[in-house]
Write a protein that holds these residues in place. Structure first.
Motif, PDB file in Angstrom:
ATOM      1  N   SER A  28       0.843  -1.186   0.000  1.00 25.49           N
ATOM      2  CA  SER A  28       0.000   0.000   0.000  1.00 25.49           C
ATOM      3  C   SER A  28       0.882   1.240   0.000  1.00 25.49           C
ATOM      4  O   SER A  28       2.074   1.180   0.274  1.00 25.49           O
ATOM      5  CB  SER A  28      -0.884  -0.003   1.250  1.00 25.49           C
ATOM      6  OG  SER A  28      -0.082   0.145   2.399  1.00 25.49           O
ATOM      7  N   ALA A  29       0.249   2.380  -0.298  1.00 27.90           N
ATOM      8  CA  ALA A  29       1.003   3.629  -0.268  1.00 27.90           C
ATOM      9  C   ALA A  29       1.570   3.863   1.122  1.00 27.90           C
ATOM     10  O   ALA A  29       2.700   4.329   1.283  1.00 27.90           O
ATOM     11  CB  ALA A  29       0.089   4.790  -0.684  1.00 27.90           C
ATOM     12  N   GLY A  30       0.773   3.506   2.140  1.00 23.81           N
ATOM     13  CA  GLY A  30       1.254   3.672   3.509  1.00 23.81           C
ATOM     14  C   GLY A  30       2.470   2.819   3.791  1.00 23.81           C
ATOM     15  O   GLY A  30       3.410   3.256   4.455  1.00 23.81           O
ATOM     16  N   ALA A  31       2.463   1.583   3.284  1.00 22.60           N
ATOM     17  CA  ALA A  31       3.615   0.698   3.485  1.00 22.60           C
ATOM     18  C   ALA A  31       4.841   1.244   2.775  1.00 22.60           C
ATOM     19  O   ALA A  31       5.952   1.195   3.307  1.00 22.60           O
ATOM     20  CB  ALA A  31       3.282  -0.705   2.991  1.00 22.60           C
ATOM     21  N   ARG A  32       4.637   1.778   1.568  1.00 21.73           N
ATOM     22  CA  ARG A  32       5.770   2.362   0.839  1.00 21.73           C
ATOM     23  C   ARG A  32       6.338   3.556   1.592  1.00 21.73           C
ATOM     24  O   ARG A  32       7.550   3.723   1.704  1.00 21.73           O
ATOM     25  CB  ARG A  32       5.341   2.777  -0.569  1.00 21.73           C
ATOM     26  CG  ARG A  32       5.156   1.608  -1.535  1.00 21.73           C
ATOM     27  CD  ARG A  32       5.096   2.114  -2.960  1.00 21.73           C
ATOM     28  NE  ARG A  32       3.987   3.020  -3.178  1.00 21.73           N
ATOM     29  CZ  ARG A  32       2.760   2.644  -3.528  1.00 21.73           C
ATOM     30  NH1 ARG A  32       2.492   1.364  -3.674  1.00 21.73           N
ATOM     31  NH2 ARG A  32       1.814   3.523  -3.711  1.00 21.73           N
ATOM     32  N   ASP A  33       5.439   4.402   2.123  1.00 17.37           N
ATOM     33  CA  ASP A  33       5.901   5.555   2.885  1.00 17.37           C
ATOM     34  C   ASP A  33       6.672   5.111   4.123  1.00 17.37           C
ATOM     35  O   ASP A  33       7.710   5.692   4.472  1.00 17.37           O
ATOM     36  CB  ASP A  33       4.712   6.439   3.296  1.00 17.37           C
ATOM     37  CG  ASP A  33       4.073   7.143   2.108  1.00 17.37           C
ATOM     38  OD1 ASP A  33       4.730   7.200   1.049  1.00 17.37           O
ATOM     39  OD2 ASP A  33       2.931   7.608   2.247  1.00 17.37           O
ATOM     40  N   SER A  34       6.170   4.068   4.787  1.00 19.44           N
ATOM     41  CA  SER A  34       6.848   3.557   5.970  1.00 19.44           C
ATOM     42  C   SER A  34       8.228   3.022   5.613  1.00 19.44           C
ATOM     43  O   SER A  34       9.202   3.249   6.336  1.00 19.44           O
ATOM     44  CB  SER A  34       6.001   2.448   6.609  1.00 19.44           C
ATOM     45  OG  SER A  34       6.682   1.866   7.692  1.00 19.44           O
ATOM     46  N   PHE A  35       8.315   2.327   4.484  1.00 21.19           N
ATOM     47  CA  PHE A  35       9.599   1.806   4.027  1.00 21.19           C
ATOM     48  C   PHE A  35      10.561   2.955   3.752  1.00 21.19           C
ATOM     49  O   PHE A  35      11.723   2.918   4.156  1.00 21.19           O
ATOM     50  CB  PHE A  35       9.397   0.978   2.762  1.00 21.19           C
ATOM     51  CG  PHE A  35      10.670   0.423   2.185  1.00 21.19           C
ATOM     52  CD1 PHE A  35      11.181  -0.781   2.629  1.00 21.19           C
ATOM     53  CD2 PHE A  35      11.364   1.103   1.190  1.00 21.19           C
ATOM     54  CE1 PHE A  35      12.366  -1.302   2.108  1.00 21.19           C
ATOM     55  CE2 PHE A  35      12.539   0.601   0.657  1.00 21.19           C
ATOM     56  CZ  PHE A  35      13.037  -0.606   1.120  1.00 21.19           C
ATOM     57  N   ASN A  36      10.097   3.983   3.078  1.00 22.32           N
ATOM     58  CA  ASN A  36      10.950   5.125   2.739  1.00 22.32           C
ATOM     59  C   ASN A  36      11.473   5.823   3.977  1.00 22.32           C
ATOM     60  O   ASN A  36      12.612   6.306   4.003  1.00 22.32           O
ATOM     61  CB  ASN A  36      10.171   6.121   1.867  1.00 22.32           C
ATOM     62  CG  ASN A  36       9.839   5.560   0.501  1.00 22.32           C
ATOM     63  OD1 ASN A  36      10.302   4.486   0.132  1.00 22.32           O
ATOM     64  ND2 ASN A  36       9.006   6.276  -0.244  1.00 22.32           N
ATOM     65  N   VAL A  37      10.641   5.887   5.023  1.00 23.98           N
ATOM     66  CA  VAL A  37      11.066   6.528   6.270  1.00 23.98           C
ATOM     67  C   VAL A  37      12.080   5.647   6.993  1.00 23.98           C
ATOM     68  O   VAL A  37      13.088   6.136   7.513  1.00 23.98           O
ATOM     69  CB  VAL A  37       9.842   6.806   7.166  1.00 23.98           C
ATOM     70  CG1 VAL A  37      10.285   7.200   8.570  1.00 23.98           C
ATOM     71  CG2 VAL A  37       8.973   7.900   6.553  1.00 23.98           C
ATOM     72  N   GLN A  38      11.820   4.336   7.025  1.00 23.74           N
ATOM     73  CA  GLN A  38      12.702   3.445   7.772  1.00 23.74           C
ATOM     74  C   GLN A  38      14.054   3.258   7.096  1.00 23.74           C
ATOM     75  O   GLN A  38      15.073   3.104   7.763  1.00 23.74           O
ATOM     76  CB  GLN A  38      12.035   2.082   7.961  1.00 23.74           C
ATOM     77  CG  GLN A  38      12.842   1.140   8.857  1.00 23.74           C
ATOM     78  CD  GLN A  38      12.094  -0.139   9.163  1.00 23.74           C
ATOM     79  OE1 GLN A  38      11.355  -0.663   8.352  1.00 23.74           O
ATOM     80  NE2 GLN A  38      12.299  -0.666  10.365  1.00 23.74           N
ATOM     81  N   TRP A  39      14.081   3.275   5.757  1.00 26.06           N
ATOM     82  CA  TRP A  39      15.305   3.017   5.008  1.00 26.06           C
ATOM     83  C   TRP A  39      15.591   4.170   4.046  1.00 26.06           C
ATOM     84  O   TRP A  39      15.454   4.036   2.833  1.00 26.06           O
ATOM     85  CB  TRP A  39      15.176   1.710   4.218  1.00 26.06           C
ATOM     86  CG  TRP A  39      14.915   0.512   5.077  1.00 26.06           C
ATOM     87  CD1 TRP A  39      13.734  -0.144   5.241  1.00 26.06           C
ATOM     88  CD2 TRP A  39      15.881  -0.172   5.886  1.00 26.06           C
ATOM     89  NE1 TRP A  39      13.894  -1.191   6.102  1.00 26.06           N
ATOM     90  CE2 TRP A  39      15.200  -1.238   6.517  1.00 26.06           C
ATOM     91  CE3 TRP A  39      17.241   0.014   6.135  1.00 26.06           C
ATOM     92  CZ2 TRP A  39      15.846  -2.118   7.390  1.00 26.06           C
ATOM     93  CZ3 TRP A  39      17.878  -0.853   7.008  1.00 26.06           C
ATOM     94  CH2 TRP A  39      17.191  -1.903   7.618  1.00 26.06           C
ATOM     95  N   PRO A  40      16.015   5.312   4.548  1.00 25.62           N
ATOM     96  CA  PRO A  40      16.191   6.491   3.678  1.00 25.62           C
ATOM     97  C   PRO A  40      17.250   6.282   2.604  1.00 25.62           C
ATOM     98  O   PRO A  40      17.189   6.916   1.549  1.00 25.62           O
ATOM     99  CB  PRO A  40      16.597   7.600   4.655  1.00 25.62           C
ATOM    100  CG  PRO A  40      17.110   6.894   5.866  1.00 25.62           C
ATOM    101  CD  PRO A  40      16.303   5.635   5.963  1.00 25.62           C
ATOM    102  N   GLY A  41      18.228   5.404   2.840  1.00 25.42           N
ATOM    103  CA  GLY A  41      19.262   5.165   1.843  1.00 25.42           C
ATOM    104  C   GLY A  41      18.796   4.377   0.650  1.00 25.42           C
ATOM    105  O   GLY A  41      19.536   4.255  -0.343  1.00 25.42           O
ATOM    106  N   LEU A  42      17.586   3.839   0.700  1.00 25.07           N
ATOM    107  CA  LEU A  42      17.075   3.010  -0.396  1.00 25.07           C
ATOM    108  C   LEU A  42      16.058   3.741  -1.260  1.00 25.07           C
ATOM    109  O   LEU A  42      15.381   3.122  -2.076  1.00 25.07           O
ATOM    110  CB  LEU A  42      16.453   1.725   0.173  1.00 25.07           C
ATOM    111  CG  LEU A  42      17.462   0.784   0.834  1.00 25.07           C
ATOM    112  CD1 LEU A  42      16.741  -0.390   1.489  1.00 25.07           C
ATOM    113  CD2 LEU A  42      18.472   0.269  -0.188  1.00 25.07           C
ATOM    114  N   VAL A  43      15.974   5.049  -1.095  1.00 22.83           N
ATOM    115  CA  VAL A  43      15.022   5.844  -1.864  1.00 22.83           C
ATOM    116  C   VAL A  43      15.787   6.793  -2.777  1.00 22.83           C
ATOM    117  O   VAL A  43      16.637   7.567  -2.315  1.00 22.83           O
ATOM    118  CB  VAL A  43      14.084   6.644  -0.935  1.00 22.83           C
ATOM    119  CG1 VAL A  43      13.046   7.400  -1.753  1.00 22.83           C
ATOM    120  CG2 VAL A  43      13.417   5.719   0.072  1.00 22.83           C
ATOM    121  N   ASN A  44      15.531   6.721  -4.073  1.00 23.30           N
ATOM    122  CA  ASN A  44      16.167   7.614  -5.031  1.00 23.30           C
ATOM    123  C   ASN A  44      15.598   9.026  -4.921  1.00 23.30           C
ATOM    124  O   ASN A  44      14.551   9.249  -4.300  1.00 23.30           O
ATOM    125  CB  ASN A  44      15.965   7.076  -6.452  1.00 23.30           C
ATOM    126  CG  ASN A  44      16.698   5.770  -6.682  1.00 23.30           C
ATOM    127  OD1 ASN A  44      17.862   5.631  -6.300  1.00 23.30           O
ATOM    128  ND2 ASN A  44      16.024   4.814  -7.303  1.00 23.30           N
TER     129      ASN A  44
END
Length: 430
Positions: A28-44
């Motif tokens: 979900s969009a929420g899960a993606r947002d949570s992932f982006n917050v938890q792992w900032p080095g993995l977001v372009n």
């Protein structure tokens, strides 16, 4: 260690706590947002996900570790072990608490853990203290064919200094350290066995219990290089009955510049100091110096305070997920990746089928560096080269391999991106 947290792999999130969703279900969009917050080095920069498959080299850092490091460097910062003011005392407590956490992760006691700059420094420390003190011409060391350079070069330097001899244990056909061969090779002249617990190239897991028994059977001590094992499998140094165990924080989702040497207390107590300076002394005069007990005797100078505290935060993070869950997650990804790569007839796989978190391969007619470059254009990061294991490359008959290695944050979308990049490479090289 907490092994009870419910964790399932799901697209877009790697391991996520408490999820009941199917691994195939879109995030979900929420899960993606949570992932982006938890792992900032993995977001372009454009918000897309970076398909990072180089965890065996160094793991990305979760936000909780980054935050712990920022607090330690900022609002909480002070020196340790020296100041009488409150913040220094609090920082000292935090620093030593990190040592307890690191020791607890591998089943040891805090007095048995020396903070080093990493596993490489830990092995050098052993070679230049215990090795110089205990080894002499005529003694022998047993290494294996798959060792990282950090577990080869320090022993060669010791050989050149003391005259000790080095023997090399061969591998099985599927890339494991051949312990049957080790049993035949070991003699009472062997004083040390030094093996990787998990190969950084092949992902092959050592039967550590048997390796320890074989070493001790001839009176040798045994050192295990746990850099790839500690982030992936449960380790209990007391149950293993090993003598030395080394690993680095940055492969455990922690910071660079710090690692740990664990050794049995009686061994540490008998080892001479390696470097001199502040913090490692008892009393200094111009005539003589007496030294602090272990582990402080091996930590000269102002230590890596901030890094140690972040190391402890990384241990907490991993323990909260549970190494059993991490191992199961990475094993499933390895199986899927090997199956996917096996369907490409131009790809040669290395290592055992049950390799731990790591898949090394070569692509016919394509140098691994070229493959890595094309994959990078596709947003996929792998390792390409000899992986600081040139003797192993010679054994495999290749100049280099491509290596995909998995972590907590990976899922099947990363494998799909890897395969797409390989297919594009095939088209380019025809």
């Amino acid at each position: 260690m907490n092994e009870q947290t419910s964790l399932l792999p799901r697209e877009g999130g790697g391991l996520v706590p408490g999820s009941a969703s199917s691994p195939e279900a879109p995030a979900s969009a929420g899960a993606r947002d949570s992932f982006n917050v938890q792992w900032p080095g993995l977001v372009n920069a454009d918000g897309s996900r970076w398909h990072y498959l180089d965890t065996a080299a160094t793991a990305q850092k979760p936000q909780v570790v980054i935050d712990a490091m920022a607090r330690a460097m900022g609002a909480d910062y002070a020196t340790v072990h020296r100041g009488v003011y409150a913040r220094s005392a609090n920082m000292t407590l935090a620093y030593e608490a990190a040592r307890r956490k690191v020791a607890g992760l591998i089943g040891g006691q805090e007095g048995e853990v020396v903070f080093t700059r990493g596993a490489t420094e830990a092995i050098n420390l052993i070679a230049q203290t215990w090795g110089v003190q205990n080894l002499k011409a005529g003694d022998r060391i047993l290494l294996s064919q798959l060792e990282h350079h950090a577990n080869i070069v320090p022993w060669q330097m010791l050989r050149d200094r003391t005259g000790v001899e080095i023997d090399i244990c061969p591998l099985t056909d599927d890339g494991r350290i051949d312990l049957d061969a080790a049993e035949r090779m070991l003699t009472p002249a062997h004083k040390l066995v030094a093996f990787a617990h998990i190969s950084n190239v092949l992902g092959s897991l050592l039967d550590a219990e048997r390796a320890v028994a074989l070493a001790h059977g001839v009176g040798a001590l045994i050192l295990l290089d746990g850099c790839q094992a500690v982030p992936r499998v449960s380790v209990d140094v007391k149950a293993l009955d090993c003598d030395f165990y080394v690993f680095s924080a940055h492969k455990l989702y922690g910071p660079t510049g710090i690692g740990a040497l664990w050794a049995r207390a009686d061994i540490l107590d008998a080892m001479p100091p390696w470097q001199g300076g502040g913090a490692m002394i008892d009393r200094v005069t111009f005539g003589t110096t007496t030294f602090a007990p272990a582990p402080q005797r091996f930590e000269a100078g102002t230590p890596a305070i901030v890094e140690a505290i972040a190391f402890g935060a990384a241990v907490d993070f991993v323990a909260g997920i549970g190494l059993n869950a991490i191992h199961a997650h990475e094993s499933a990804l390895v199986a899927k990746a090997r199956d996917a790569l096996r369907t490409t007839n131009s790809v040669r796989l290395f290592g055992p089928e049950d390799s731990a978190g790591i898949v090394s391969f070569a692509m016919e007619g394509v140098h691994p560096h070229d493959l890595g470059t094309i994959l990078d254009e596709e947003g996929v990061a792998i390792r390409a080269g000899h992986h600081c294991a040139q003797p192993l490359m010679e054994h495999l008959g290749v100049p280099a391999t491509a290596r995909a290695s998995f972590g907590i944050y990976n899922d099947e979308s990363d494998i799909a991106a890897l395969v797409r990049g390989i297919e594009r490479t095939k088209r380019i090289f025809g």
